[in-house]
Design a protein around this motif. Sequence first.
Motif, PDB file in Angstrom:
ATOM      1  N   GLN A  74     -16.512  -9.480   9.936  1.00 16.36           N
ATOM      2  CA  GLN A  74     -15.908  -9.268  10.457  1.00 16.36           C
ATOM      3  C   GLN A  74     -15.641  -9.083  11.755  1.00 16.36           C
ATOM      4  N   ALA A  75     -16.423  -9.683  12.169  1.00 21.04           N
ATOM      5  CA  ALA A  75     -16.034 -11.298  13.679  1.00 21.04           C
ATOM      6  C   ALA A  75     -14.326 -11.696  13.698  1.00 21.04           C
ATOM      7  N   PRO A  76     -13.615 -11.726  14.470  1.00 20.18           N
ATOM      8  CA  PRO A  76     -11.870 -12.129  13.789  1.00 20.18           C
ATOM      9  C   PRO A  76     -11.913 -13.989  13.823  1.00 20.18           C
ATOM     10  N   GLY A  77     -11.067 -14.331  12.983  1.00 22.18           N
ATOM     11  CA  GLY A  77     -11.434 -16.067  13.166  1.00 22.18           C
ATOM     12  C   GLY A  77     -12.521 -16.108  12.309  1.00 22.18           C
ATOM     13  N   ARG A  78     -12.397 -17.699  12.319  1.00 25.48           N
ATOM     14  CA  ARG A  78     -13.679 -18.444  11.781  1.00 25.48           C
ATOM     15  C   ARG A  78     -14.535 -18.765  12.139  1.00 25.48           C
ATOM     16  N   VAL A  79     -15.711 -18.367  12.469  1.00 23.34           N
ATOM     17  CA  VAL A  79     -16.956 -18.295  13.271  1.00 23.34           C
ATOM     18  C   VAL A  79     -17.730 -19.431  12.009  1.00 23.34           C
ATOM     19  N   GLU A  80     -17.534 -20.924  12.589  1.00 22.01           N
ATOM     20  CA  GLU A  80     -18.424 -21.599  12.813  1.00 22.01           C
ATOM     21  C   GLU A  80     -19.897 -22.122  12.645  1.00 22.01           C
ATOM     22  N   ASN A  81     -20.100 -21.817  14.027  1.00 21.05           N
ATOM     23  CA  ASN A  81     -21.211 -21.916  14.510  1.00 21.05           C
ATOM     24  C   ASN A  81     -21.678 -20.948  15.728  1.00 21.05           C
ATOM     25  N   VAL A  82     -22.806 -20.490  15.689  1.00 25.31           N
ATOM     26  CA  VAL A  82     -23.576 -19.869  17.153  1.00 25.31           C
ATOM     27  C   VAL A  82     -24.604 -20.672  17.894  1.00 25.31           C
ATOM     28  N   GLU A  83     -24.641 -21.034  18.575  1.00 24.88           N
ATOM     29  CA  GLU A  83     -25.397 -21.271  19.754  1.00 24.88           C
ATOM     30  C   GLU A  83     -25.952 -20.222  20.496  1.00 24.88           C
ATOM     31  N   GLU A  84     -27.422 -20.464  20.635  1.00 25.31           N
ATOM     32  CA  GLU A  84     -27.615 -18.497  21.225  1.00 25.31           C
ATOM     33  C   GLU A  84     -28.776 -19.055  22.467  1.00 25.31           C
ATOM     34  N   GLN A  85     -29.324 -18.459  22.876  1.00 26.45           N
ATOM     35  CA  GLN A  85     -29.763 -18.153  23.993  1.00 26.45           C
ATOM     36  C   GLN A  85     -31.198 -16.829  24.039  1.00 26.45           C
ATOM     37  N   ILE A  86     -31.926 -16.467  23.870  1.00 24.45           N
ATOM     38  CA  ILE A  86     -32.570 -15.100  24.664  1.00 24.45           C
ATOM     39  C   ILE A  86     -33.479 -14.829  26.177  1.00 24.45           C
ATOM     40  N   SER A  87     -33.217 -14.219  26.627  1.00 29.64           N
ATOM     41  CA  SER A  87     -33.884 -14.585  27.977  1.00 29.64           C
ATOM     42  C   SER A  87     -33.874 -12.555  28.123  1.00 29.64           C
ATOM     43  N   PRO A  88     -35.171 -12.862  29.006  1.00 30.25           N
ATOM     44  CA  PRO A  88     -34.366 -11.180  29.596  1.00 30.25           C
ATOM     45  C   PRO A  88     -33.314 -10.476  30.982  1.00 30.25           C
ATOM     46  N   ASP A  89     -33.218  -8.977  30.597  1.00 32.68           N
ATOM     47  CA  ASP A  89     -32.156  -8.891  30.614  1.00 32.68           C
ATOM     48  C   ASP A  89     -31.890  -9.132  32.225  1.00 32.68           C
TER      49      ASP A  89
END
Length: 101
Positions: free
Chosen positions: A75-90
């Motif tokens: 459903q995300a537009p375009g072509r997502v090849e990779n997602v680099e992510e980091q989670i931290s406190p709000d």
Amino acid sequence: MAEFQEGDSGERVRLTARVGGTVQAVGFRYWTVRQAEELGLTGSVRNNDDGSVGIVAEGPQTAVLEFRRWLRSPQAPGRVENVEEQISPDTGEFHNFGVVY
């Protein structure tokens, strides 16, 4: 990098992500804002000079999890090849979700 727990802890978290692929000039930022608003998230999205898109999203853990799933979905537009992510406190830094130019 923190790991998401699949349950609803009620915790508010921040997702910082760099999305690579064909994600510029395809409506990606517009649809990212729309999806984030539907989930009640705050934050920002921007095009990066390297052709990727940078995202910061804050909100309840379950909503951020859903947003993260959407980023990787067809459903995300375009072509997502990779997602680099980091989670931290709000941080509570944002009051809405918008495009940074």
